[in-house]
Structures are given as structure tokens and as C-alpha cells.
Motif scaffolding. Structure first.
Motif, mmCIF file in Angstrom:
data_model
loop_
_atom_site.group_PDB
_atom_site.id
_atom_site.type_symbol
_atom_site.label_atom_id
_atom_site.label_comp_id
_atom_site.label_asym_id
_atom_site.label_seq_id
_atom_site.Cartn_x
_atom_site.Cartn_y
_atom_site.Cartn_z
ATOM 1 N N ASN A 1 25.095 43.520 28.459
ATOM 2 C CA ASN A 1 25.240 42.802 29.703
ATOM 3 C C ASN A 1 24.125 41.810 29.988
ATOM 4 N N ILE B 1 37.009 36.723 36.179
ATOM 5 C CA ILE B 1 37.784 36.484 34.950
ATOM 6 C C ILE B 1 38.917 37.499 34.819
ATOM 7 N N LYS B 2 38.596 38.773 35.062
ATOM 8 C CA LYS B 2 39.651 39.798 34.997
ATOM 9 C C LYS B 2 40.763 39.526 35.997
ATOM 10 N N TYR C 1 33.532 38.796 27.781
ATOM 11 C CA TYR C 1 34.974 39.009 27.816
ATOM 12 C C TYR C 1 35.592 38.711 26.447
ATOM 13 N N THR C 2 35.216 37.585 25.879
ATOM 14 C CA THR C 2 35.777 37.144 24.600
ATOM 15 C C THR C 2 35.344 38.082 23.483
ATOM 16 N N ALA D 1 29.709 35.850 31.297
ATOM 17 C CA ALA D 1 30.859 36.748 31.452
ATOM 18 C C ALA D 1 31.947 36.383 30.457
ATOM 19 N N ALA D 2 32.123 35.093 30.243
ATOM 20 C CA ALA D 2 33.144 34.662 29.290
ATOM 21 C C ALA D 2 32.798 35.167 27.888
ATOM 22 N N SER E 1 35.284 45.604 26.616
ATOM 23 C CA SER E 1 36.616 46.138 26.925
ATOM 24 C C SER E 1 37.036 47.176 25.891
ATOM 25 N N LEU F 1 32.563 38.424 35.895
ATOM 26 C CA LEU F 1 33.387 39.302 35.060
ATOM 27 C C LEU F 1 34.638 39.735 35.831
ATOM 28 N N THR F 2 34.460 40.082 37.084
ATOM 29 C CA THR F 2 35.613 40.436 37.908
ATOM 30 C C THR F 2 36.536 39.248 38.101
#
Lengths: 437, 437, 437, 437
Positions: free
Chosen positions: A433, A327-328, A375-376, A371-372, A381, A324-325
Motif C-alpha cells: 500500500n 475505483i472499485k 488495482y491493476t 490506487a490504479a 484483490s 481505491l474505493t
């Protein structure tokens, strides 16, 4: 040693989650595109030469247990060449493109610094040749400044000026050869930069020396035209009672004080994070928001033991947070994931080396997929940005720009009365998560 | 409550090491001169109002056990006044000159911020009157920004702008009344400035808000002409999983990043140091060499438990090391030693409050005597300076001034050959350290 | 309070892994059969009354944050009845069949023991009525012997004989009412059975008293015809510095010494395991192989904090290992999984209570599915049994039956020469372990 | 190597607390009588051969740093003899009467078990000769069952029956030679008796094998007429993730289960105690009240690091508590204090070896003096016995004899009403404890 090193093992292939072949990838599919980038470009996996080819299973209470078939037990230059060839066969069969090394694990220490340099040159020449026609190159190189007794009181922080100079010369050479091989980063792990007892230590002097040393290193990098990133690797303890690069925040503090923030980034190691009392996710985020996340040493510890176990990271939840980090951060390049992880003392077969790396790669690949999705999906977020929505107001914006003084704030506080507090919704977040693909 | 609060206890006197009177000092002799300064000026002891007069023995699994005789169990303004009078009687009988407070432990929280301020004003007026004709004044004051539910997500780092403003208003007032009472310092302990889960947290935003908050606080200090030192108090965990002011290095990193280094110093608490994986001595030295050692919260933890136990420091070796730093720092003024230490849950007699403080004071006094001997004796500092003697050479001096590049260092290293390494002599050092007067 | 307590939440249903409804099960499918038994019979989930209906979010540095809509803030008998009705609505909507309680969390402490007993009787009568026509009953009951100040020096281990007797009377009553409600187990967690300082403690006397107490409890169980299992709940620290029931091995040692092994089993709590330096899996296995695995308090801790955080267990790997032991144990009945887990201080909505339990149930359900696959698959158990195959030989069998002396073993050793050691294959094992359904 | 090993160091003498000679005792005065016994008989100090003569300063990240002048770097029998002579000179100059050894640190491992035994015999013959005419003899001997790769999966708990037999043969021989030299105890430290992963381990089988092994060892002791005490040495972790002899309680649990309590006692090591989350004082008291306190491995750890540092114990408070248990136990004989403590990696001079031992001996001697004062003074024991005075009543005595059932206790509780609780007075106790002579 002639011929193949791993004759019974062929190139590792992706077979998908349902495969039960221990010598196949279930999640790591190098060319698969995730969020616009290939898996291999998100992950940039690297083999750590020292653990894979110099690790022998010894521990503080036990002799070595592991002797690879091609080892003759010597520290000769000839043996060093054989190991380097094994390294390249391993990298190729695994299907990765990077490797990492210390100067003294790939080539023997000589009777003098000059001789050590010559030994190193011989091995580098071989490595360069082995790299030819491949995409393989060092993710990073480094100098081993912790094993030899001369460094027992420190290298850049040694109380002896001769040791300081010796360390500088060793780093100089290691940086040159990393550059020579097309290495993309150069790492500093200060294994003896710390203290065993504050009673015999001049803390300020040692830190000042370390600052001066790192300035000279950055200057030398420019001088030779090396474009790689310089990386500090934080660790709290072990081998010294207190390592100076304790954690990300401490390292950043050091870089700030000695005006080195623009010159260095960090190499975060997960097991080091937990030894310092942080989650790996925390250390990565601290590095990320300070713009110094350069590389990840991908491993994990045992949460019940108090020392560095350098295990392959296998927990999917931890892998998801790590990714996750990443990707960010938009990826890690020119950094990547170096497997600073070792076989357990009791794993002594060559196939164990493959299985362990496959396991580590699959875990991070699976973390990336998870994580993707997180994120998506956006719910994570959104939840975060909604929590801070009140700072999008005029007052909030003024505060963020630093324009609101205490008198004004008091007026607001008097006017607004008691704030209404909302739930942190941590349960829901955690729930999301743990979702799997 | 009329008359004396501790009718059976008179002023505590120094009786010397052979005394067996639990209500006498054996080592703390206020007027005795050590290294040119009176003991009381080296130590500047302070009583912590909250532990001494609001501590009730409750813990996460248990109800309160301790009810001082004058308590009616209410949180009324009347009761607050009685407690303040008890506080002054205690301070006088103990023979110290400082006390510390949070706004909300000395005066009740009202129905609104305005009412809370009025309550506080009433108590401050009383305290000021009680201070009259004495040398007693606050070592420091602070705002309690962690107990009320409004701060559950943070104060300066709350995601809610209204909470941020409320916290600012509360600090503003607490700073004013500290100033009003002649307080010599003002402390920030960010009990809720941290996170419980990184998943619902915008780490960068929260730290940026905290930076802005501290800038405004420093500006307000100047505006009202308060001359006291502003102090951050590092703590790694508890109550949040991760407190932003983790340890000294992290706090210094924060102050650097937000350009606040000249405005703030640190209040080092020994129990917080050990929770962060450091010795108290380490944290004190880190603060000292960075010029930010402002105050010490004198307590200790239990080295086998993982939370803040706030015990009175009694180990002579630890006290000696603490005082060694204080001597090197030339003392702590305008800071001092605040007893941020609480009676055990099972100690419920008023005499226990005296005995515990006497014990804490005697331990630090004895540490001072030991440290002064170590300091005067010079063998310790000689040993340290001898270790670094090689940096007094021309080359060493050039390195320290940052003038030696890697090319030059390599030439030296080639020329000098293998350095001869000497013993660190840690055994001998430790030996000296355990000497007693 | 009239009508529904959770009007906006209906019964939680299974919707499968792809559901994104936070108020649905993704993995827990009560009637689904795994290895010949329904999920609900493997898992036997229980709601902990204290966390769910008395938890208020308070912590050592903070006031309560959570007030359920039906709470009037009082400790009245009327309020106690309302809470009990809420408890049953919650249990039903969640779709589980068990609950757990302490005597003093379900009914208020009275002015005397007699009055406390009367209060308890009133609530038990209500609970019994609410149970009617349902399958709901207590997984276990217990007496709260840690919160009231009378127990500050211990209950069965108090130095005061009156406290010992009081504790006995309280346990007697709590066991009676557990029996009355059809409870299937009775738990002893000795929250104050330990010491804060060894200096004021007679360790042997306290442990002897505890042994006598447990003997009397077992005798009383028989006297009243209660068929439930008696369970000790190990915990290493907190609230006392050293709890006597430190971990599984220590508790077994105690039961052996006082000849209580046949009368008591253990209630293993995962967060207690990790505080003691063990994995939860370890503690479960120690209990299992000693025949005393009675119940599981299903929670987890934060591996970076040093105190009991009582979080809902969400890590799939940990859940898989927990369930592996449960499968090997043939299930837990008459024990089950009690959610001794609390909402985070910042989670203050009623829906958070549902979400957290759903998350905990789904995680264990998923762990069950994974563990069943590992178990059925057989590769894991094969690997283990193969490792010990040499003990299936005649010599091995003789050793296992204790018939081989050192003289004979030496002869074998001389004859056999140096053993050939094989790889432990830990990498492969771990790999299998992270597989998901 | 001919002549003296420590030519510049003569016999260490007692010079009293004011001495500043680092090579003199300040507190240890061998013949001084304390509580009716000579200091040397209370303390029975022993030198650990392995740390003193085989320790080389190597650590997991570093090569050896220390080469004693007489070392040729080989593992020859000749070298082994030289070391043994150095050992005896050291013991004599230090003025102690005991030493401890592992079979493989005093004599080289041969190509076969038979050859190893022959090597051992040669060294034992020399040691016996060196002992002649002195009072020097082994405090204990032991077999090294953790260093050689054959033991990587365990010795008595190895999955391989051949390793089990090999270990038995090695223990047999080590016990014989300990007996031959007049050793007073025999120790079992199970350095590999534990697991790295529960996933490849049959926990029950391994513990059963260990039980069988210990039974055979006890039988063999009787067979050869060895009168020494057999001792288990608990340790929680390191080198395995989980050692079976975790702590005193776990070891006692094991001895109980396998019916070995009458045959074995414990060797408590302070650093192992703290790694298990206990104070050393705790472990000593647990052993004492269970009648199994046999010997103390006198060292200490670093309370901020998570591994075994084996430092010399120097903290006077800790030493006082250790000696308090020893006094209550009436001494340790036939056990004593073995210095299982090593020089720091950076201490490389032979004088460091003397200084470190002198420091360790002085600290314990000082602890003895303090503890004797505390003991004689009686205030500490009075405080404890007063706390439990209510159990001297008729009811109390009946409870202690196990004759009071819950019905009766409830009657008392109803009759007595709410107990009055008194202060635990921990502050005062601690205060006394820090007093120095």
C-alpha cells in the motif's frame, strides 16, 4: 471591483513531479487517462464557495483574520455579485469544472423569506450567466439550515412547526436554483439536526419529523423534474453534541427505517469519518457496499484534535485508500470531490487559496495513480479473494444462499474437526500500500 | 473444595442509607415497591460468571494477580464444578436471582467439539441441580467465539467456511443449554466479528455471512422452542479495530438490512456506548425508541481511557439516566441488568467481589429512586412535551402523518414570517436531574 | 532445536524501489551515504526481543495465536537459549546491529531473585558468545517491572518498601548485564509507575520515591563504570489509568524537580506520543530542544483506537517528520531506532516477522531520504528563520537576552502602532513536506 | 438602559435541599461553617464577565442567539458601561463577592493602543465606583491576547517583535487596572501561545520568548506593588493545535526551566484537564503537591466531545473530588472558584443565567459537604496512610531521605524474599466516595 481578482496568478498548469513551482500541478494532469478514464473524470473536483469566498479565519476564540482584497465587509447584494465573479475566475484559473454552494453563502439573507428568495434569484441569474459558454456547473447545492438562530433547536427536527415549514421552504428554493444551474446533486447536511441534551428532547418525534421531511423533499425533486442525486452528509458531532446523521451506518439505518434508501445516497466527508471514530476509507467502503456512495467531501482532520478542522487532504496513503474505493465504485459520477476544506486561520494571502487547492488536487491525483497501480497489479484483490476461497465450495455457496441450517452446520463441524488457520498477511498488504509511483 | 466458599460473609442485607457496613445494602431494598413494581423486578440483577469466577487480574502488560482460594490453577472439569458451586453460593448470599455465562468459561474446551460439548453437558447438569429449589436461572447464555485462535479472523465472518460451521455448532449447543437451564435470553457479542485491516477484508461478504448466520440462529431458536429473546451486543472496537456491531444504530441498520428486526433485540453495555462516542443514555434511548431495548450490561468506563475497563457503575447521575430509560420502557423483562463489570486488577480479596457488586447494585437502586421521582414529578416530561406543542396543531398533525408537501409548507412559511424561538432551558433540566432522594 | 531457524529465508538485500520482492529492501541501503553519514549510522536499527521472540498474539479477549516452530511452550532455561539463538540469526539475516531486551523476556523468572539472577547470567553468557565476532550488541537493556503481580501497585512507586527494594535489585542486575554485553543505553519504562485510582494513592510520596530510586540508579551506573545513557520512556496510560511519565514535558518536569536532568534522557515512542494527544514529531522536538532526545522506539498507533497497538511505522509522511528531527539532532547515537512494534495477532508466519521489519526499515529509510532533501533544499528552514527575522533587530536581541522591561516595551508598542501581520504559509509548507524522492 | 436589569429576579436565598424553587439555593448556604470555615470562604465564587455579559451563543457553525435586553448590539463605550452595571446587579443578586474580566471584554478596543487604554480607564473608573461600599472585587483580571488578528501567530510567542511588545504593553495595563480594583490575582491564558504547524515554527525560540515575557511580567508586578498571585492557565488544545501550557505538569516544567516557580501558580480549569486526558481531580492534585494550586476555573466538559464546552459543573461526584483537593490545600485563597462556564447556545433567557450559576454553586457546595464528611470521617486518609505504612520503618525512612543505595537494597531484597501483596481496595474507596449527605 473591476478587472481581475487574481491578477498575478495565471492558469495553473501541469508541470510534472519534478516541478518546484508552487503554482503548478505536479501530479494532476487533467487529460491523462488512468484505467480508461481521464483524471478529471475520476476526480470531478469542485470548489466550495463558502470556504473559499466566505471563510474569514474566525474561530471560537478569535476574530476574522482574512479579508480578500475585493471585500468591503458588507453582506450586500452588490458584494455577493462581486464574490460570485471572483469564484468563477478562481475556478477557471484552477482548471476545474464544478463548484458547490449554500443558498445563504452566495446571497444575503433578507428581512423575510420572500426577500431572501429574491436575493438568491439575483445571484443565480448572475451565476447562470457566468456559466454560459463554460463547462462549469454546480456539483451540488444546498440550503444553509444551521447558521441562523431560528434553527438553533433544529430545522426539520425543530420542536417548532413554523421552523419546520421555514426549512422546507428554504430547501424547496435551494433545490429549484440548483436545478436551474444544472447542478448534478443536492446535499443535506443537518448542522442542527441533533441534540444538545437528551433531557429536553423527544428523540423519536424528531427523527420521525426528519423522515417526513426527507420524503417530502424527494417528492418535490420529482415534481420539478430535477434529476440530480439527493445526498445525506453524515457527521457525528459539532455543532450539536449528537448529530442524527452520525455516520454512514446510522444514516443508512435512518434511510431504511423511513423507506428512503432508493431516494438518497451519501456524501462522505473524511474529517467527519474520523470524528466518528472511523477511517475515511471505512466510511467510503460502507457507503459503497450499500450502493449509496454518492459524493466525497475531500478533506482531512488533525488526528490529535477533537473537532472538525477541514484541512486539505495531503497524506498520500490516505489519498490512495480513498481512490481505491472510488475505483472499485467505478467512479463517483454524478458525484465528485468537493473541497470542503479551508485555509488555516493564519493563511491570509490569495495565493494561499491557490496553493491549498493545488496541494489537495495533487494529493488525490497521486492517490489515484497509486490506487490504479494497486488495482491493476491485482495482488491486493488476489490476496482478498484467496482468503475467502473456501466459500467457493458447495457448502460455502449454500451458506451464502442462506440454505444451511444449524443442524447441518454442526454435522460439518463435527466431521471437519479443528480448522487450520492461516496468516492474515496484513504486513505484506500494508507494505504494498505504501508504494509510490 | 468442601464447605463454604465465603465462610466469613453472610447474606447481604438492606440496612439503609446511614449504614456504614460495607457488606450491606444502603439503597437496594429488593422488596420495596417503586412505581408499582418491586425494586428487584425493575432491576433483575445478574452475576457475570466470567468476570466473577474466571477473571484473574491479568492485563496486556501483566500476569494474573488474583487466585480465589478454591482455585487449583487448572482448567479441569473438576475445577469447573467447584467454580459453579462457588457461583451459586455467591448469587445466594448477594440475594439476586440471575447469572450469565459463556459456554467456555463454565466448562473447559475439549480436544474436539464433541468433547467440549460433553464437558459443557456435565456442568449444565450440575448447574441445573444447583438451581433446583431456587428462583435462580440464567438471565442469558452465550457462546464464546472470540478467545480461541480458530476465531482470530472472525466466527460468522471468518473467511474460512470451516470456522463458520464450527461457530454455528457452538452457538447451537450454547442455545440448547441456555434453554435447558431456563435462561430468559441469548446473547451474541461478536468479539471477532470485525476487521483489523480493510485491505485484506471483503466487507460485503463478511456482513452477508453474518446475516445468514443470524437467520439460521433465529430459525434454530424456533425449532427447539426456546422462548428467550435473542440479543446483539454492540461494541465499536476492541478486540478488532472495527467491530461490525459498532453501536445501536449500526446494529439496527444491520438487522434491517438482513430482515432480522423482529427476531433480535439489543443488549446495551454502558462502557461500549462511551467507547463509540455516545453516552449510555443515548444508546439506551436509541434502542428504546426502536423497540429493541432488551437488556443492559451494567458497567461504566473511565472517561479518560480509550479501552473497555468494565468498571462497576457508581456515578449516581449516570445511574439515574439509565433508570429513566428503563422506566420509560416499562422495565426490561425478560432482560435485566447483568454486571459485566470486573474487579480492578489490584482488588484481590474475596470480599472485594461482594463490595463491588453491592456498590453496583446500590448505585442503580439509587438511580431508580431518583428516576422515579423525576418521572412522577412530571416537570421533566412536561418540559419536553411543551417544547413540541406546536406539532399538536392541525398543520403539525398533518406533517406528522406525512401529508404536507413542500409547496404547502412554503405557503405556511411565507404566511407565518420569522418564527419566535424560545429558550431550550437545558440549565433548569440538568438542575432537576442532579436532585437526590 | 538444531540448525537454522529461518531456513527458507536468506540475508535481506537492497534491491531498490522497483523491486517487488517482499523479502528485499527497496529504500534501506545500509552503506549509502546521506548528509555525510551512512544510512545505518543515521538509523541504528534494533530488534526488540520481546515482540519478536516472546510475542504470541494473545490479547485481552483472546488466547495466543502464534507459536514459532522452535517453541515448546515452556518457560525453561533451555527454551530461553534456543530463542536467543533464533534472535541472533534473525538479526544477522535482517542485517542490523542492535537488539533490545528486558531481563525477564530473555531468561525465566526463578523461584527467588537469586535464582532469577542465575538464569539471567546463563543467558547473558550465551548472548555474549553469540555476539563474539559480530558488530551486534544491545542498543539497550531494561528490567521488566510490570508483569509480575508483585509490581501490581508499582515498582519504585509501590506502597510496599519490600517491592521498592526488589525493584532496585532487579534494575541493578539488569544494568550490570547490559553493561556486560556492551549495551549502549539503559531504559526505564515504568509500566506500573502510575495509579489506577487517586483515592487510594499518595501522589507526592510515590513521586518522591521514584525520584530517590532514579538517583540511586544513576549513582549505581557510575559505580560500575557503565557509560551508556539512562533513558526514561514516557507513556500516558496503559496499563495504569495514569502513568507518571505521561509525556516528554511531564518527564522533563520530573527530572528537573528531582535534579536528574543531567543524568537521564528520553526514549520517545511514537505510539505513546499519540496516546498522549501529541504527534510523534512534537514529542521528538520537545525532547530535542531540551537536549534529552536519546532514543526512538519506532512504531505507530492506529489513530482511531485508544490503546497502544505498537504497529510498525509505515506512513511516509510521519517517517519524514521523525527523520527531520533526527537530522536536526545530528543523529541519535548512542541511541537508535528500536522496533518496539509487534506483528498483528493474525500474522502468524515466520516470514511475517521479516516482512514487517523490512517494511518498518524501508519506511524510515525513505523518510530519511525525504527529510534530507527537505533539509538540504533549505526552503523549509528559510521559511522558519524568515518568520522570526524581526527578532534579529537590536530590540529583538535585547528581548531575547531578557533585558527589556514592560515599561520599555510599552513605549515601543505606542511608537510602532498596529503591527502588520503576514501569512503563516502553512499550505506551502505542508506541500513541500509530501514530496517524495 | 435605566433601572434594574433583572427586575423579575430578587436576591437568591438559601432554601435548603427540599426547595423546588429554581431561583433558590438548596445547598449553598454562604454563612454555614464547614471544617471551621464559612462556605463562602471555602468557595469564593466569581462571575466571569465574558461568558455572562459578552457571550452571545455564537458557535463555529452559527450566528449569535442571545441578545440581553439591555444590548444595542454595539461595541460602544456607553454600551460597555451599561454591561458593567448589569454585572454588578447580577453579582449582588447572586450573593457572591468576586468577578473576573479580560481587558477587552469590559471595554472596547480602540483605534490605537492608547485609545484602548483610555476606554479601559473609563470602565475601570465605573467599576471602582460600583465596587464602593460593597465587598465585591475582582478575583482576577487578565489581558485578552487571543481574539484580535494581530495575535494570530501568538502574543509572547509571536514571530513578530512588534506583537511581543504590544502584548507586553497590554498585560502591563491589565495588571495595573486589576491592581487598581483590588484584584487578588492576575491570570495568563495563552490562547494563541502554541502552534498550528510545527513546520513553520521555531519551538525553542518561542518558548524562550515566553519565558522572557513571564520574567518581565513578574518584575513589573513587583515594581507596581501588586500583591496578587500570578497564575498560568493550562490548556492542551484549542484554539491552536498545540498550546504551550498543555497541562499542569507541562506548565510546571516551563516554570522550572525558566526559573519562575516562585513567581507563578496555576489556574486549573476542569474542562481543560479533561481535554488533556486527565481528570480534573488529577490536575488539581498535581498542582497541589507542587505547591502551585492558585485558583480553579469551575466548569466541566462533555466527556463525549473533543472541544471545550465550558459547561457548569453539575456532577456531584466530580464536585466532591474537586472539593477534597481544596480541603487538603487548606482552601484556595487568595484564589477562588471562577465560573468560566457559559450558557448553552439554546439558553437565551436572563433567568437561565441565574439558574445556571445557582446550579453550579449548589453542586460545589454539595461537593464541599460531601468532601468534608469524607475528610472528617478519616477512613479514606487512613486507608491511604496504611497502604504506605512500610515506609515508616527505618529502611523506609532511609529510602525517603535518599540514603539507600542499590547494593544495600539488593541485600534487603535477597533477605526479604518474595513480598506479600495486599488488595488495593479500590472498590471500597469508590463506594465511600459516592455517599451523599
Amino acid at each position: 471591483w473591476e478587472g481581475e481578482f487574481f491578477p498575478n496568478i495565471s492558469s495553473i498548469k501541469y508541470e510534472g513531479p519534478s516541478s518546484r513551482n508552487p503554482l503548478a500541478y505536479r501530479w494532476y494532469n487533467a487529460e491523462e487517462v488512468i484505467l480508461g478514464k481521464k483524471m478529471k473524470d475520476w476526480l470531478r473536483f469542485s470548489v466550495a464557495f463558502w470556504h473559499s469566498f466566505r471563510g474569514d479565519g474566525g474561530d471560537p476564540f478569535g476574530s476574522p483574520t482574512r479579508v480578500w482584497p475585493w471585500e468591503d465587509g458588507s453582506d450586500s447584494l452588490e458584494m455577493a455579485k462581486i464574490r460570485m465573479r471572483a469564484n468563477f475566475e478562481f475556478i477557471k484559473k484552477l482548471g476545474v469544472e464544478y463548484w458547490c454552494f449554500h443558498d445563504r453563502d452566495i446571497a444575503p439573507e433578507g428581512a423575510s423569506l420572500q426577500e431572501s428568495n429574491q436575493n438568491l434569484d439575483a445571484i443565480i441569474a448572475l451565476a447562470k450567466k457566468l456559466q454560459e459558454g463554460t463547462n462549469i456547473r454546480p456539483l451540488w447545492g444546498t440550503a444553509q439550515l444551521f447558521k441562523h438562530p431560528r434553527y438553533m433547536h433544529g430545522a426539520a427536527t425543530s420542536p417548532d412547526v413554523k421552523v419546520y415549514a421555514y426549512a422546507a421552504a428554504q430547501v424547496k428554493k435551494a433545490m429549484e436554483v440548483t436545478h436551474e444551474l444544472g447542478g448534478e446533486n443536492y446535499v443535506f447536511w443537518g448542522g442542527r439536526e441533533g441534540y444538545q441534551s437528551l433531557l429536553n428532547t423527544d428523540l423519536k418525534k424528531e427523527l420521525d419529523h426528519m423522515g417526513t421531511f426527507f420524503k417530502a423533499a424527494a417528492a418535490y425533486k420529482k415534481k420539478i423534474g430535477f434529476q440530480g442525486t439527493l445526498l445525506l452528509e453524515p457527521k457525528p458531532q459539532e455543532p450539536t453534541k449528537h448529530q442524527y446523521d452520525w455516520d454512514a451506518a446510522t444514516s443508512i439505518s435512518f434511510l431504511q427505517k423511513y423507506d428512503l434508501l432508493g431516494e438518497y445516497k451519501l456524501n462522505i466527508e473524511c474529517n467527519h469519518a474520523t470524528l466518528a471514530g472511523h477511517s475515511c476509507f471505512h466510511e467510503l467502503e460502507v457507503a459503497r457496499i450499500n450502493g449509496v456512495l454518492g459524493n466525497i467531501d475531500a478533506n482531512t482532520g488533525d488526528s490529535q484534535t477533537g473537532w472538525d478542522t477541514d484541512q486539505f487532504l495531503t497524506n498520500v496513503e490516505e489519498a490512495t485508500l480513498v481512490m481505491l474505493t472510488v475505483i472499485k465504485n467505478g467512479g463517483l459520477a454524478p458525484g465528485g470531490f468537493n473541497f470542503d476544506a479551508k485555509l488555516r486561520r493564519e493563511s491570509i494571502d490569495v495565493e494561499d487559496l491557490f496553493i491549498a487547492h493545488i496541494l489537495g488536487m495533487d494529493s488525490l491525483a497521486r492517490g489515484l495513480i497509486n490506487a490504479a497501480k494497486l488495482y491493476t497489479d491485482g495482488t491486493l484483490s488476489d490476496l482478498v479473494s484467496n482468503r475467502y476461497a473456501s466459500f467457493d465450495s458447495t457448502v460455502g455457496a449454500d451458506i451464502e444462499s442462506g440454505m444451511v441450517d444449524f443442524d447441518t452446520l454442526e454435522k460439518y463441524a463435527f466431521g471437519w474437526g479443528e480448522p487450520t488457520i492461516t496468516s492474515g498477511k496484513q504486513g505484506e498488504l500494508s507494505k504494498k500500500n505504501v508504494e509510490s509511483p
